[in-house]
Motif scaffolding. Structure first.
Motif, short mmCIF file in Angstrom:
data_model
loop_
_atom_site.label_atom_id
_atom_site.label_comp_id
_atom_site.label_asym_id
_atom_site.label_seq_id
_atom_site.Cartn_x
_atom_site.Cartn_y
_atom_site.Cartn_z
N GLY A 126 0.81 -1.22 0.00
CA GLY A 126 0.00 0.00 0.00
C GLY A 126 0.84 1.27 0.00
O GLY A 126 1.99 1.28 0.43
N ALA A 127 0.21 2.32 -0.48
CA ALA A 127 0.89 3.60 -0.64
C ALA A 127 1.34 4.22 0.68
O ALA A 127 2.40 4.85 0.76
CB ALA A 127 0.00 4.58 -1.41
N GLU A 128 0.54 4.06 1.72
CA GLU A 128 0.89 4.68 3.00
C GLU A 128 2.18 4.08 3.58
O GLU A 128 3.03 4.81 4.08
CB GLU A 128 -0.24 4.54 4.01
N LYS A 129 2.33 2.77 3.50
CA LYS A 129 3.56 2.15 4.01
C LYS A 129 4.76 2.58 3.17
O LYS A 129 5.85 2.76 3.71
CB LYS A 129 3.43 0.63 4.04
N ARG A 131 5.08 5.47 1.70
CA ARG A 131 5.37 6.84 2.13
C ARG A 131 6.16 6.83 3.44
O ARG A 131 7.15 7.54 3.58
CB ARG A 131 4.08 7.64 2.30
N HIS A 132 5.76 5.99 4.36
CA HIS A 132 6.49 5.89 5.63
C HIS A 132 7.92 5.38 5.41
O HIS A 132 8.86 5.88 6.03
CB HIS A 132 5.75 4.97 6.62
N GLU A 135 10.02 8.16 4.17
CA GLU A 135 10.36 9.08 5.27
C GLU A 135 11.50 8.52 6.11
O GLU A 135 12.44 9.25 6.47
CB GLU A 135 9.14 9.33 6.16
#
Length: 152
Positions: A126-129, A131-132, A135
């Protein structure tokens, strides 16, 4: 989904293997396209020049190789038709290095291979992981740069 035991593997080992996933995909795509003669660090140089955001001197510095090794790498990329080296008309003491048409085509193949891995990764986690992860990796890079000379 990644194996849970992978979470216990030291981060440097994970980074090395993750890098290999991208590198292998890029090398396979390049070989299929007839670009199988790019030296090891050549992928990084071609990819970075394609982004157009950093001068060659910075790209070479980021490789952390000797000036001799860097010169040999650039020479090989020039001889194999990926880079063009010209005297800078504004400062005759400097050389400018740019991608040739062959170099641009190789960069496009690299980008497509990277995007395919990115898409597969997004489907897995998934995109959120992602992104993390970006970071965290950016912070790790900042930590490394904060200890380099001239980083104050």
């Amino acid at each position: 989904m990644p194996d849970e035991p992978a979470i216990q593997i030291p981060l440097p080992a994970l980074l090395r293997h993750a890098r290999h996933t991208y590198g292998a995909a890029m090398r396979a795509a390049l070989a299929e396209g007839g670009y199988d003669d790019i030296p090891g660090n050549g992928l990084y140089v071609i990819g970075a020049l394609a982004l157009g955001e950093a001068p060659l001197s910075q790209i070479i510095r980021e490789l952390r190789v000797s000036k001799q090794a860097a010169g040999q790498l650039v020479d090989a990329l020039v001889l194999r038709g990926y880079l063009d080296r010209q005297v800078d008309p504004a400062d005759r003491r400097r050389l400018t290095v740019t991608l040739t048409e062959r170099g641009r085509a190789a960069a496009d193949i690299q980008i497509a291979a990277r995007m395919a891995i990115d898409a597969e990764l997004a489907a897995w986690v998934g995109a959120e992981k992602i992104r993390h992860a970006r970071e965290v990796l950016a912070a790790l890079i900042d930590i490394g740069r904060s200890g380099e000379p001239g980083s104050d």
